[in-house]
Design a protein around this motif. Structure first.
Motif, PDB file in Angstrom:
ATOM      1  N   PHE A 157      27.274  48.930  53.685  1.00 41.20           N
ATOM      2  CA  PHE A 157      27.700  50.019  54.554  1.00 41.20           C
ATOM      3  C   PHE A 157      27.696  49.628  56.022  1.00 41.20           C
ATOM      4  N   ASN A 158      27.102  48.490  56.354  1.00 45.56           N
ATOM      5  CA  ASN A 158      27.107  48.031  57.742  1.00 45.56           C
ATOM      6  C   ASN A 158      28.080  46.871  57.946  1.00 45.56           C
ATOM      7  N   GLU A 159      28.969  46.673  57.005  1.00 47.59           N
ATOM      8  CA  GLU A 159      29.994  45.629  57.107  1.00 47.59           C
ATOM      9  C   GLU A 159      30.942  45.978  58.250  1.00 47.59           C
ATOM     10  N   SER A 160      31.412  44.964  58.957  1.00 46.36           N
ATOM     11  CA  SER A 160      32.402  45.248  59.997  1.00 46.36           C
ATOM     12  C   SER A 160      33.670  45.784  59.335  1.00 46.36           C
ATOM     13  N   LEU A 161      34.405  46.612  60.061  1.00 47.16           N
ATOM     14  CA  LEU A 161      35.633  47.187  59.517  1.00 47.16           C
ATOM     15  C   LEU A 161      36.600  46.078  59.123  1.00 47.16           C
ATOM     16  N   ARG A 162      36.709  45.037  59.947  1.00 52.08           N
ATOM     17  CA  ARG A 162      37.606  43.918  59.651  1.00 52.08           C
ATOM     18  C   ARG A 162      37.232  43.255  58.316  1.00 52.08           C
ATOM     19  N   ASP A 163      35.936  42.972  58.119  1.00 53.00           N
ATOM     20  CA  ASP A 163      35.502  42.319  56.879  1.00 53.00           C
ATOM     21  C   ASP A 163      35.660  43.241  55.671  1.00 53.00           C
ATOM     22  N   ALA A 164      35.317  44.505  55.850  1.00 50.81           N
ATOM     23  CA  ALA A 164      35.461  45.456  54.745  1.00 50.81           C
ATOM     24  C   ALA A 164      36.921  45.592  54.325  1.00 50.81           C
ATOM     25  N   MET A 165      37.823  45.654  55.301  1.00 49.62           N
ATOM     26  CA  MET A 165      39.251  45.736  54.987  1.00 49.62           C
ATOM     27  C   MET A 165      39.726  44.466  54.282  1.00 49.62           C
ATOM     28  N   GLN A 166      39.286  43.308  54.754  1.00 49.50           N
ATOM     29  CA  GLN A 166      39.688  42.046  54.127  1.00 49.50           C
ATOM     30  C   GLN A 166      39.221  41.993  52.681  1.00 49.50           C
ATOM     31  N   LEU A 167      37.971  42.318  52.458  1.00 47.82           N
ATOM     32  CA  LEU A 167      37.394  42.198  51.122  1.00 47.82           C
ATOM     33  C   LEU A 167      37.859  43.291  50.172  1.00 47.82           C
ATOM     34  N   ASN A 168      37.986  44.517  50.654  1.00 45.48           N
ATOM     35  CA  ASN A 168      38.257  45.639  49.759  1.00 45.48           C
ATOM     36  C   ASN A 168      39.722  46.051  49.682  1.00 45.48           C
ATOM     37  N   VAL A 169      40.482  45.801  50.728  1.00 40.78           N
ATOM     38  CA  VAL A 169      41.867  46.266  50.743  1.00 40.78           C
ATOM     39  C   VAL A 169      42.855  45.098  50.673  1.00 40.78           C
ATOM     40  N   ILE A 170      42.754  44.178  51.614  1.00 37.43           N
ATOM     41  CA  ILE A 170      43.723  43.082  51.672  1.00 37.43           C
ATOM     42  C   ILE A 170      43.619  42.188  50.440  1.00 37.43           C
ATOM     43  N   ALA A 171      42.399  41.874  50.026  1.00 38.41           N
ATOM     44  CA  ALA A 171      42.227  41.035  48.832  1.00 38.41           C
ATOM     45  C   ALA A 171      42.757  41.734  47.584  1.00 38.41           C
ATOM     46  N   THR A 172      42.553  43.039  47.497  1.00 38.60           N
ATOM     47  CA  THR A 172      43.088  43.790  46.354  1.00 38.60           C
ATOM     48  C   THR A 172      44.608  43.756  46.363  1.00 38.60           C
ATOM     49  N   ARG A 173      45.194  43.908  47.539  1.00 40.53           N
ATOM     50  CA  ARG A 173      46.658  43.827  47.651  1.00 40.53           C
ATOM     51  C   ARG A 173      47.152  42.442  47.227  1.00 40.53           C
ATOM     52  N   GLN A 174      46.442  41.385  47.637  1.00 38.17           N
ATOM     53  CA  GLN A 174      46.833  40.027  47.239  1.00 38.17           C
ATOM     54  C   GLN A 174      46.751  39.864  45.725  1.00 38.17           C
ATOM     55  N   LEU A 175      45.702  40.411  45.116  1.00 35.94           N
ATOM     56  CA  LEU A 175      45.572  40.313  43.667  1.00 35.94           C
ATOM     57  C   LEU A 175      46.664  41.101  42.961  1.00 35.94           C
ATOM     58  N   LEU A 176      47.042  42.252  43.504  1.00 32.26           N
ATOM     59  CA  LEU A 176      48.149  43.016  42.911  1.00 32.26           C
ATOM     60  C   LEU A 176      49.459  42.232  42.972  1.00 32.26           C
ATOM     61  N   HIS A 177      49.696  41.538  44.091  1.00 33.55           N
ATOM     62  CA  HIS A 177      50.899  40.702  44.194  1.00 33.55           C
ATOM     63  C   HIS A 177      50.865  39.588  43.151  1.00 33.55           C
ATOM     64  N   LEU A 178      49.706  38.984  42.967  1.00 35.63           N
ATOM     65  CA  LEU A 178      49.560  37.951  41.943  1.00 35.63           C
ATOM     66  C   LEU A 178      49.785  38.549  40.556  1.00 35.63           C
ATOM     67  N   ALA A 179      49.229  39.721  40.316  1.00 35.32           N
ATOM     68  CA  ALA A 179      49.358  40.368  39.007  1.00 35.32           C
ATOM     69  C   ALA A 179      50.813  40.687  38.669  1.00 35.32           C
ATOM     70  N   GLN A 180      51.605  41.011  39.678  1.00 36.19           N
ATOM     71  CA  GLN A 180      53.014  41.315  39.436  1.00 36.19           C
ATOM     72  C   GLN A 180      53.774  40.109  38.879  1.00 36.19           C
ATOM     73  N   LYS A 181      53.247  38.916  39.080  1.00 40.35           N
ATOM     74  CA  LYS A 181      53.895  37.702  38.573  1.00 40.35           C
ATOM     75  C   LYS A 181      53.402  37.306  37.187  1.00 40.35           C
ATOM     76  N   MET A 182      52.370  37.993  36.687  1.00 40.74           N
ATOM     77  CA  MET A 182      51.806  37.655  35.378  1.00 40.74           C
ATOM     78  C   MET A 182      52.740  38.123  34.279  1.00 40.74           C
ATOM     79  N   LYS A 183      53.213  37.173  33.482  1.00 40.17           N
ATOM     80  CA  LYS A 183      54.240  37.449  32.482  1.00 40.17           C
ATOM     81  C   LYS A 183      53.762  38.349  31.347  1.00 40.17           C
TER      82      LYS A 183
END
Length: 119
Positions: A54-80
């Motif tokens: 809960f004391n994570e910086s907003l930048r780190d929290a966004m990277q870990l929880n939002v941006i990384a999830t978006r990257q994984l979703l992009h990867l998942a879209q390529k999974m046959k």
């Protein structure tokens, strides 16, 4: 929780493959081999990686929880063979609500604008 699954699908645990990644790196830090394997063989993704500090910086929290999830979703879209993408989110994501239903609530701010402002 998994007793029924083990009873009905003995040996199912051998099908589970944990893939190590680094959420702060481009391409989630996945090796080319792991990316290729995921494109050809993965049919279910369980994504639960995140920070819950809960004391994570907003930048780190966004990277870990939002941006990384978006990257994984992009990867998942390529999974046959992908059939299911399960995302386990933070338990406190809707803490302002008295009752939380199994629906997608609109975000309080546009996540793309928040990401842009952090970049």
């Amino acid at each position: 929780m998994f007793d029924r699954l083990r009873d009905e699908q003995p040996g199912c645990a051998e099908k589970v493959i944990a893939i190590s990644s680094e959420l702060t790196q481009p391409e989630l830090g996945l090796t080319k081999e792991d990316q290729d394997k995921s494109m050809e063989s993965i049919d279910i993704v369980f994504h639960g990686a995140a920070t819950i500090r809960f004391n994570e910086s907003l930048r780190d929290a966004m990277q870990l929880n939002v941006i990384a999830t978006r990257q994984l979703l992009h990867l998942a879209q390529k999974m046959k063979k992908l059939e299911v993408f399960v995302h386990v989110s933070t338990a406190y994501a809707n803490r302002d609500r008295k009752n939380t239903e199994e629906i997608v609530y609109p975000p309080p701010v546009d996540p793309r604008k928040l990401i842009e402002s952090l970049e």
